[in-house]
Scaffold this motif. Structure first.
Motif: not given
Ligand SMILES: Cc1ncc(COP(=O)(O)O)c(C=O)c1O
Lengths: 447, 485
Positions: A362-363, A366, A369-370, B40
C-alpha cells in the motif's frame, strides 16, 4: 591475520598445506614434485604469468573498496525491473550462516533438510501470493523466467502455433532475452499496442489468433501502472488456447488481483524485490504455474516426502525433467540457480508477515501517488503521464529534454530514468522515500 | 570423525515406530494469519485477502538458525562433490560485496558508475588473461547460461559466414555434463553424442567421423569429467576447425589448470568460467553463481551487450558499449553482479602465485586422496578430481552411508563410463589430516555390507528419504499438505 599465511610462503592462503605435509603427500603418491602430477603436453603448457599481484586480505579489501568508492553517491529513484525495499538485518544475519551459504544443491537431502525446508517455504509463500499451485526454486531473473514461460507454453500447447504476444511497453532487455531463448524453438515474438499504459484489449483481440502460444502482460507494468484489464487479457488468451503469462513481484502480488483468479497460467517476475537490495540488476526469477503443467516446469522443485522413520522430510523432486537426467530433452538447461536469493526472499517475506507485506504494498501505491502529485505541481512537469493507478513508479512528462533533466538531477545527487525524449520515470519505495522532499526540491531547480 | 546432525522436531509421535514428528515445524503451522486487503486502490483491482505466517523476529531468528543447523556446507566439513569445486569461500569477499558502494542500480549513467565499471573492466581483463581469451562478457548468470551464450556466439559467427542453416549440429562427448546437451538443444541444435575412447578421452577417429560441414561447435571440458587431460587437444582443435566448426571450453574444471595451461592456448575459441567453482564464490545452496564467457578476438563482436571498455583518451574513465554485431542479451541486466564482485576480490587476493598454487594443491589433494582410498580408480592420470568405482556396491548407497561419517559424499553415478561412479574432488582447501579422515570414511564404507549401506544414513537430520513417494504423491507447498490431510 594468521601468521601462517603471511610468512612469506607464497601460495593460496586457502590451501592449508605445510611444506612437510606436501612432502609426505607426495611421497605417498610416489612423486617428487607436484608438477609431475600434471599430464599436459609441453606444447600447450602455460609458462607465462597473468600479471596479477597477490594481496593480503587487508590489501585486497582496500583495493576493492577503493575501486567501488569511485561510484558516485547518488540517491536512486530507479526501478524499471529492479527494485529496492528496505531489507531487515535479520535477512543478512541468517542467510549468511555458513551452513546455508557454503552448501550446494541438495543432491543429498538427508543432510540438507534445512535449506530444502526454507525453499519449500519460499515455494509455499509464492503459491499463496500467485494462487497458482506450482512455484519452482528458481530461475535466474525476470527476463529468463519470461523466456522459460514461453518455452513451457510451446511445450504444453497442443497446436503448433509459434506466436508469443507481448505488450509494447516490454523492456528491450526482456524482449532480447525472450527472443534469444525462443529462437531455437522457432517461436516469434510479436508486439501488441497499449493504451495509456495498460493493455489495449481491442488491439490484443485484433492481434491474437489460434497460432498464439502465449500472451504476456505485466501488473504492475514497466511504466508503473496498475493493469486494469488482467481479466480480459486472460479471457482473450483462453479463447484462443494460448497461455496467459503475467509479470509481477511478491510485493505487488500481496494487494493486486490474484493472478490465478484472473486466468493467469504462469506468473514470472523478480522475487528479489524482497530480500535483496539494489544489486546492479541481480535478481531472482519467480516462476509459478498451474499444477497441470508440473511435469513441464523448468528448474528445481522441492517436495515433501517421508523418510525411513516415517517423519516428514523434503527433497528435490521430479528430477527427471532436469538436464542432469534428461539431457537434451530436459525442460530447461538450468542447473545452478538463485537458491540463496530465494532463501533471503523467504526470510524477508516471513519477517513482514501478511500485514507487513500488505502495508508495504500500500505504501508503494501511496508514495507513487503523492510524489507524482507533487511533481505535477512543478512548472515544466506533468505527472503522471498515464491516467492510471500506479505502483512504486510512474512516468512524468518534462517540457525540457528528459536527458537534460536527468543529467541536471544527477548533478544534484539524484538518479532517475530518462525513458523518452520528454519523459522521465521515477520510482519511490520505503528505501528512498526519506529523500522525496529533496528530490522535489531538485526537480524544482532543474525542470 | 564422529558426527550427529542436529534434528529439531515437534516431538509428536507419528505412525512409524521411530517417528517423532516433522522437523522444525513449518512456519505456516506456527502462526499463519489471513489478513483482508484494504488498499488505496479500488476494490476491483485488488485481491480479497492474503494468508502468510505472522511471527516475531526472535521466533524467526530461531527458526532459520535451526534450519541452518540441519544443513551442511563447506564450512561444516569436507565436501568433495565432483565437478562442483566446493572450495572455501573467503569471508572478506562477502564484506566487499555488501559495501553500500556496490549496491547500485544498473540504469545509472556511466559517469556515475565509474567504480563498478572499473571493477567489471578489471574482471574482464583478469578472466581474459587467465583463460587465454581476448574478450569477455560477464553477463551469463551461471555455467549453463554461459554455455547457452557461447552457443549463441557460435551461431552468430556461422550466420555471419552464411553458414547458419547448414551448421545445425553440436558435438558433445558422452561423458559431458547434462547442461551441455540441454544448452545445445535450447539453442535449437541437433546434439551429436560422441562416445569416449577406451582410455576415457576423446576418440579422434570418432571425432573425425562426427565432424562435418554441419558441425557448429564441439563442446569439451579439459581435463574432462574423469579428470583426464585431453592430451590430443591440438589435434582435436584441428579436426574441428578443419571441418569449419568452433571449439567450446566448458570451464567447470578450470581449477585443475590455473597457471598450468590456458584454454585459449589449446585452440579453444569460446569458453565459460564457472566462478562459483574456480573462483570460490559461495554456492548458496544451489546458486547464485556466474558464468562469464570468453572468446577469441574474431568472435568478440558477437558477445552480449553491454561490455565495458576504457574511454579513448578518457583519463582512465570507463564506459559500457554494445559490441558491433552483439547477440543482444542473455539476462535482463548484467547477471549476478554481487557474485562478480566476489570473484574479482578473490582473484585480486590470490594473484598469480595464489591461483597457480590453488590448482597445484587441488591436483595434489586429489592424487593423495585417491592413493589412500580402497575403491578402484579405473582412469589415470587424473588431475583435480578422480572417478572411483564402487564396484559391487551401489554408488548411491555408498554416498548415503558416507553421510554417517560426517562428510559430504562425492558426485555419484556420473560420468557413466565408470560403473557405480564416485566422482571425487577434494579441492585445495583440505589438509592431509582431513584427507586422511575422508579416506577413512571411504574405506570404512567400502568394507561394509549392502544392508548397512541400504539402511543409511542414521546420523543425519533425516533418515533415507523416499524419492518415489515424493514424486508420486506430489506435495510442493503447505497448501498441498493441507489438502492431503
Ligand atoms: C562439467 C560441468 N559443466 C557445466 C556445469 C553447469 O554449470 P552451472 O551449474 O553453473 O550452470 C556444471 C555444474 O554443475 C558442470 O559440472
Amino acid at each position: 591475520m594468521s601468521g601462517r599465511h603471511e610468512s612469506g610462503e607464497r601460495g593460496s592462503p586457502y590451501a592449508p598445506h605445510t611444506a612437510e605435509e606436501t612432502e609426505a603427500m607426495l611421497s605417498a603418491i610416489g612423486a617428487d614434485d607436484v608438477t609431475e602430477l600434471f599430464d599436459i603436453p609441453e606444447s600447450v603448457v602455460f609458462d607465462g604469468e597473468f600479471d596479477i599481484d597477490e594481496r593480503t586480505e587487508r590489501e585486497a579489501e582496500r583495493h576493492v573498496r577503493g575501486l567501488l568508492s569511485r561510484n558516485d553517491d547518488l540517491t536512486e529513484f530507479l526501478g524499471r525491473g529492479h527494485y529496492e525495499h528496505y531489507v531487515p538485518s535479520l535477512v543478512d544475519h541468517l542467510s549468511l550462516r555458513s551452513e546455508f551459504l557454503t552448501s550446494y544443491t541438495q543432491y543429498q537431502p538427508e543432510i540438507t533438510q534445512g535449506f530444502l525446508q526454507a525453499l519449500f517455504e519460499y515455494q509455499s509463500m509464492l503459491v499463496e501470493l500467485t494462487g497458482l499451485g506450482i512455484v519452482n526454486a528458481s530461475m535466474y531473473d525476470h527476463a529468463t523466467a519470461l523466456a522459460e514461460a514461453a518455452l513451457l507454453a510451446a511445450r504444453v500447447r497442443s497446436t503448433d502455433g509459434d506466436r508469443v504476444l507481448v505488450p509494447d511497453y516490454l523492456l528491450d532487455q526482456r524482449r532480447d532475452v525472450l527472443e534469444n531463448y525462443t529462437d531455437g524453438a522457432g517461436l516469434s515474438v510479436e508486439t501488441f499496442a497499449t493504451d495509456d499504459g495498460n493493455v489495449d484489449t481491442d488491439a490484443l483481440a485484433e492481434a491474437i489468433d489460434d497460432e498464439a502460444v502465449m500472451v504476456y502482460a505485466e501488473n504492475p507494468t514497466t511504466r508503473g501502472t496498475v493493469e486494469e484489464n488482467v481479466e480480459a487479457i486472460g479471457d482473450l488468451a483462453d479463447d484462443h488456447g494460448a497461455l496467459f503469462c503475467l509479470g509481477s513481484d511478491p510485493v505487488a502480488l500481496s494487494i493486486l488481483q490474484e493472478p490465478e483468479s484472473v486466468g493467469a497460467d504462469v506468473v514470472v517476475g523478480d522475487a528479489a524485490a524482497l530480500g535483496l537490495p539494489t544489486a546492479y540488476g541481480m535478481g531472482l526469477g519467480l516462476f509459478a504455474t498451474r499444477e497441470d503443467f508440473v511435469r513441464q516446469v523448468p528448474g528445481r522443485l522441492v517436495g515433501a516426502s517421508e523418510d525411513a522413520a516415517d517423519n516428514r522430510t523434503y527433497t528435490l523432486t521430479l528430477q527427471t525433467r532436469e538436464q542432469h537426467i534428461r539431457r537434451e530433452r530436459a525442460t530447461s538447461n538450468i542447473c545452478t540457480n538463485q537458491a540463496w536469493v530465494a532463501l533471503r526472499t523467504a526470510i524477508h517475506a516471513a519477517y513482514l508477515g501478511p500485514e507487513g507485506l500488505v502495508d508495504l504494498a500500500n505504501d508503494c501505491v501511496r508514495l507513487a501517488d503523492d510524489l507524482a502529485e507533487r511533481l505535477d505541481g512543478i512548472s515544466g512537469l506533468k505527472a503522471p503521464v498515464h491516467d492510471r493507478h500506479h505502483f512504486r513508479e510512474f512516468v512524468a512528462h518534462t517540457d525540457q529534454p528528459a536527458k537534460a533533466v536527468a543529467e541536471d538531477l544527477e548533478a544534484e545527487g539524484f538518479a532517475v530514468h530518462a525513458v523518452g525524449d520528454h519523459e522521465v520515470q521515477v520510482c519511490i519505495t520505503d528505501a528512498n522515500e526519506h529523500a522525496a522532499d529533496d528530490l522535489v526540491a531538485a526537480f524544482e531547480e532543474v525542470a | 570423525m564422529k558426527y550427529d546432525q542436529a534434528r529439531w522436531t515437534d516431538g509428536k509421535t507419528m505412525e512409524g515406530e521411530d517417528a517423532d514428528g516433522q522437523y522444525e515445524p513449518l512456519l505456516s503451522e506456527k502462526n499463519s494469519e489471513e489478513v483482508e486487503v484494504e488498499s488505496p486502490l479500488p476494490d476491483e483491482l485488488t485481491r480479497d485477502s492474503v494468508e502468510l505466517p505472522e511471527l516475531s523476529e526472535p521466533e524467526l531468528a530461531r527458526h532459520y538458525t535451526r534450519l541452518s543447523q540441519m544443513n551442511y556446507g563447506v564450512d561444516s566439513g569436507p565436501y568433495p562433490l565432483g565437478s562442483c569445486t566446493m572450495k572455501y569461500n573467503p569471508k572478506f569477499t562477502e564484506d566487499v560485496a555488501a559495501l553500500p558502494s556496490a549496491g547500485v542500480h544498473h540504469d545509472r549513467s556511466d559517469r556515475s558508475l565509474q567504480g563498478s565499471l572499473a571493477l567489471m573492466h578489471g574482471l574482464q581483463d583478469y578472466l581474459a588473461e587467465i583463460g587465454g581469451m581476448d574478450a569477455v562478457s560477464l553477463q551469463p548468470p551461471a555455467g549453463a547460461a554461459g554455455e547457452f551464450t557461447g552457443i549463441l556466439v557460435a551461431k552468430a559467427f556461422h550466420e555471419a559466414n552464411g553458414e547458419g542453416d547448414q551448421r545445425d549440429e553440436i558435438i558433445v562427448p558422452d561423458s559431458a555434463h547434462g547442461t551441455n546437451f540441454a544448452s545445445a538443444a535450447l539453442a535449437g541444435y541437433e546434439v551429436v553424442e560422441l562416445p569416449s575412447g577406451d582410455d576415457g578421452r576423446v576418440d579422434l577417429e570418432a571425432l573425425e567421423a562426427a565432424a562435418s560441414d554441419r558441425t557448429a561447435l564441439f563442446m569439451l571440458t579439459n581435463p574432462n569429467t574423469l579428470g583426464l587431460f585431453e592430451r590430443d587437444i591440438e589435434e582435436i582443435a584441428d579436426i574441428v576447425h578443419d571441418a569449419g566448426g568452433l571449439l567450446y571450453y566448458d570451464g567447470a574444471n578450470l581449477n585443475a589448470l590455473l597457471g598450468q595451461a590456458r584454454p585459449g592456448d589449446m585452440g579453444f575459441d569460446i569458453m565459460h568460467y564457472n566462478v562459483h567453482k574456480t573462483f570460490a564464490t559461495p554456492h548458496g545452496g544451489g546458486g547464485p553463481g556466474a558464468g562469464p564467457v570468453g572468446v577469441v578476438s574474431d568472435l568478440a563482436e558477437f558477445l552480449p551487450a553491454p561490455r565495458v571498455r576504457e574511454v579513448e583518451d578518457g583519463d582512465g574513465k570507463y564506459e559500457r558499449f554494445e559490441p558491433e554485431s552483439s547477440l543482444g542479451k542473455v539476462h535482463g541486466f548484467e547477471g549476478n553482479w554481487l557474485v562478480l564482485v566476489k570473484t574479482y576480490a578473490y582473484i585480486a587476493r590470490l594473484g598469480d602465485e595464489g591461483l597457480t598454487d590453488a590448482s597445484a594443491k587441488a591436483v595434489l589433494n586429489a592424487n593423495y586422496l585417491a592413493s589412500q582410498v580402497d575403491y578402484e580408480v579405473p582412469f589415470e592420470p587424473f588431475h583435480h578430481e578422480f572417478v572411483a568405482s564402487a564396484g559391487d556396491q551401489d554408488a548411491a548407497d555408498v554416498a548415503k552411508r558416507m553421510l554417517d561419517y560426517g562428510v559430504h559424499p562425492p558426485t555419484t553415478k556420473w560420468p557413466e563410463i565408470v560403473s557405480e561412479a564416485l566422482m571425487t574432488e577434494p579441492t585445495e582447501i583440505e589438509n592431509k589430516d582431513t584427507l586422511d579422515q575422508l579416506a577413512e570414511a571411504f574405506n570404512a564404507v567400502a568394507a561394509e555390507d549392502d544392508e548397512t549401506l541400504a539402511n543409511a544414513p542414521n546420523r543425519t537430520t533425516a533418515r533415507r528419504i523416499d524419492q518415489t513417494s515424493a514424486a508420486r504423491n506430489l506435495r510442493l507447498s503447505w497448501q498441498s499438505l493441507d489438502s492431503e490431510e
